[in-house]
Design a protein around this motif. Structure first.
Motif, PDB file in Angstrom:
ATOM      1  N   THR A 289       0.848  -1.237   0.130  1.00  0.00           N
ATOM      2  CA  THR A 289       0.102  -0.031  -0.074  1.00  0.00           C
ATOM      3  C   THR A 289       0.812   1.294  -0.015  1.00  0.00           C
TER       4      THR A 289
ATOM      5  N   ALA B 167      -2.003   3.312   9.825  1.00  0.00           N
ATOM      6  CA  ALA B 167      -2.606   3.572   8.461  1.00  0.00           C
ATOM      7  C   ALA B 167      -2.368   5.109   8.419  1.00  0.00           C
TER       8      ALA B 167
ATOM      9  N   SER C 192      -4.078   8.479   5.790  1.00  0.00           N
ATOM     10  CA  SER C 192      -5.040   9.003   4.374  1.00  0.00           C
ATOM     11  C   SER C 192      -4.806  10.368   4.470  1.00  0.00           C
TER      12      SER C 192
ATOM     13  N   GLN D  70      -8.376   4.436   4.181  1.00  0.00           N
ATOM     14  CA  GLN D  70      -7.258   4.632   4.807  1.00  0.00           C
ATOM     15  C   GLN D  70      -6.535   3.437   4.538  1.00  0.00           C
ATOM     16  N   TYR D  71      -5.015   3.465   4.195  1.00  0.00           N
ATOM     17  CA  TYR D  71      -3.939   2.728   3.734  1.00  0.00           C
ATOM     18  C   TYR D  71      -3.264   2.253   4.768  1.00  0.00           C
ATOM     19  N   PHE D  72      -3.287   0.921   5.081  1.00  0.00           N
ATOM     20  CA  PHE D  72      -2.660   0.327   6.221  1.00  0.00           C
ATOM     21  C   PHE D  72      -1.690  -0.404   5.921  1.00  0.00           C
TER      22      PHE D  72
ATOM     23  N   TYR E  45     -14.444  -2.721   4.303  1.00  0.00           N
ATOM     24  CA  TYR E  45     -12.857  -2.815   4.312  1.00  0.00           C
ATOM     25  C   TYR E  45     -12.958  -4.542   4.194  1.00  0.00           C
TER      26      TYR E  45
ATOM     27  N   GLY F  28      -2.742  -6.001   6.482  1.00  0.00           N
ATOM     28  CA  GLY F  28      -3.642  -4.801   6.990  1.00  0.00           C
ATOM     29  C   GLY F  28      -4.924  -4.690   6.139  1.00  0.00           C
TER      30      GLY F  28
ATOM     31  N   GLN G 114      -7.993  -3.361   4.039  1.00  0.00           N
ATOM     32  CA  GLN G 114      -7.978  -2.897   2.735  1.00  0.00           C
ATOM     33  C   GLN G 114      -9.207  -2.062   2.451  1.00  0.00           C
TER      34      GLN G 114
END
Lengths: 114, 111
Positions: A2, A93, A95, A103-105, B36, B43, B45
Motif C-alpha cells: 500500500t 494507517a 490517509s 485509509q491505507y494500512f 474494508y 492490513g 484494505q
C-alpha cells in the motif's frame, strides 16, 4: 504493497521491557492512525495524528503507551513496561485529509510478550 | 458510530457472486457505510463506501436499502484471492474518521 511501511514486522520481548515501533506513511498523507488487533477481533483504534498533532487518543491507550509524529512524517509507538496483554498486531494507517475514510494500512508489527 | 451486525462466516464458489450482508439499523442520516477487507496476515484494505445511493467501483458494488438499515456488498465474480474477512463499518465524515471495526464476516471462496 500500500505504500505504508512498518518496522519491525515482528517483535518478541520479555515482560517489563520497552518496545518502539515505527510507521512510515504515504508521503503526501496528512493523517496517520494506529490500531491494535488481537486474534479473532477486528482492529481497535488507538490514536491518530493530523500532521504532527495528536488529535485523538482511545481510552485503550494507557499511560504506558505513547505515540509521536515529530515532523508530520513518520510516527513511532512506544510501549513501556510491556505486559502479556499487549501481545497483538499493531497496525498503522494513513490517509489524506478529506478522504479519511479511505485509509491505507501497513502490514503491521506483531508483538509477542513472553 | 453506528453498530453493525454481520454473519460470522460465509462460503462462495469461485466465479460466482458473493453477497455479504450487513445490518446497521441504528445508522443516522449523516453516517456512511464503509467496507474494508483483510486478507490473512495483511492490513485491512478499503473497498467501497456509500451514503444513500448504490455504489460501484472496480472492486465491488454496494447496495444500500432505501431505509438505510442494511446493505449488501457484492463481489460479482469471486476468486480465491477474495478469501478474507470483510468488515462493514458505519461512520461519519468530517471528524477523525477513525474506523470502528467489528468482527466482520469471514468469506471463504471455494474452488
Amino acid at each position: 504493497d500500500t505504500g505504508v511501511s512498518q518496522d519491525p514486522r515482528h517483535k518478541i520481548t520479555k515482560r517489563g521491557q520497552n518496545v518502539t515501533f515505527r510507521c512510515d506513511p504515504i508521503s503526501e498523507h496528512n493523517r496517520l492512525y494506529w490500531y491494535r488487533q488481537t486474534l479473532g477481533q477486528g482492529p481497535e483504534f488507538l490514536t491518530y495524528f493530523q500532521n504532527e498533532a495528536q488529535l485523538e487518543k482511545s481510552r485503550l491507550l494507557s499511560d504506558r503507551f505513547s505515540a509521536e509524529r515529530p515532523k508530520g512524517s513518520f510516527s513511532t509507538l512506544e510501549i513501556q513496561r510491556t505486559e502479556q496483554g499487549d501481545s497483538a498486531m499493531y497496525l498503522c494507517a494513513s490517509s489524506p485529509t478529506g478522504i479519511s475514510y479511505e485509509q491505507y494500512f501497513g502490514p503491521g508489527t506483531r508483538l509477542t510478550v513472553t | 458510530d453506528a453498530k453493525t451486525t454481520q454473519p460470522p462466516s460465509m462460503d462462495c464458489a469461485e466465479g460466482r457472486a458473493a453477497n455479504l450482508p450487513c445490518n446497521h439499523s441504528t445508522i443516522s442520516g449523516n453516517e456512511y457505510v464503509y467496507w474494508y477487507r483483510q486478507i490473512h496476515s495483511q492490513g485491512p484494505q478499503y473497498i467501497i463506501h456509500g451514503l444513500k445511493n448504490n455504489e460501484t467501483n472496480e472492486m465491488a458494488s454496494l447496495i444500500i436499502t432505501e431505509d438505510r438499515k442494511s446493505s449488501t456488498l457484492i463481489l460479482p465474480h469471486a476468486t480465491l484471492r477474495d478469501t478474507a474477512v470483510y468488515y462493514c463499518i458505519g461512520g461519519t465524515q468530517g471528524g477523525s474518521e477513525k474506523l470502528v471495526f467489528g468482527k466482520g464476516t469471514k468469506l471463504t471462496v471455494n474452488p
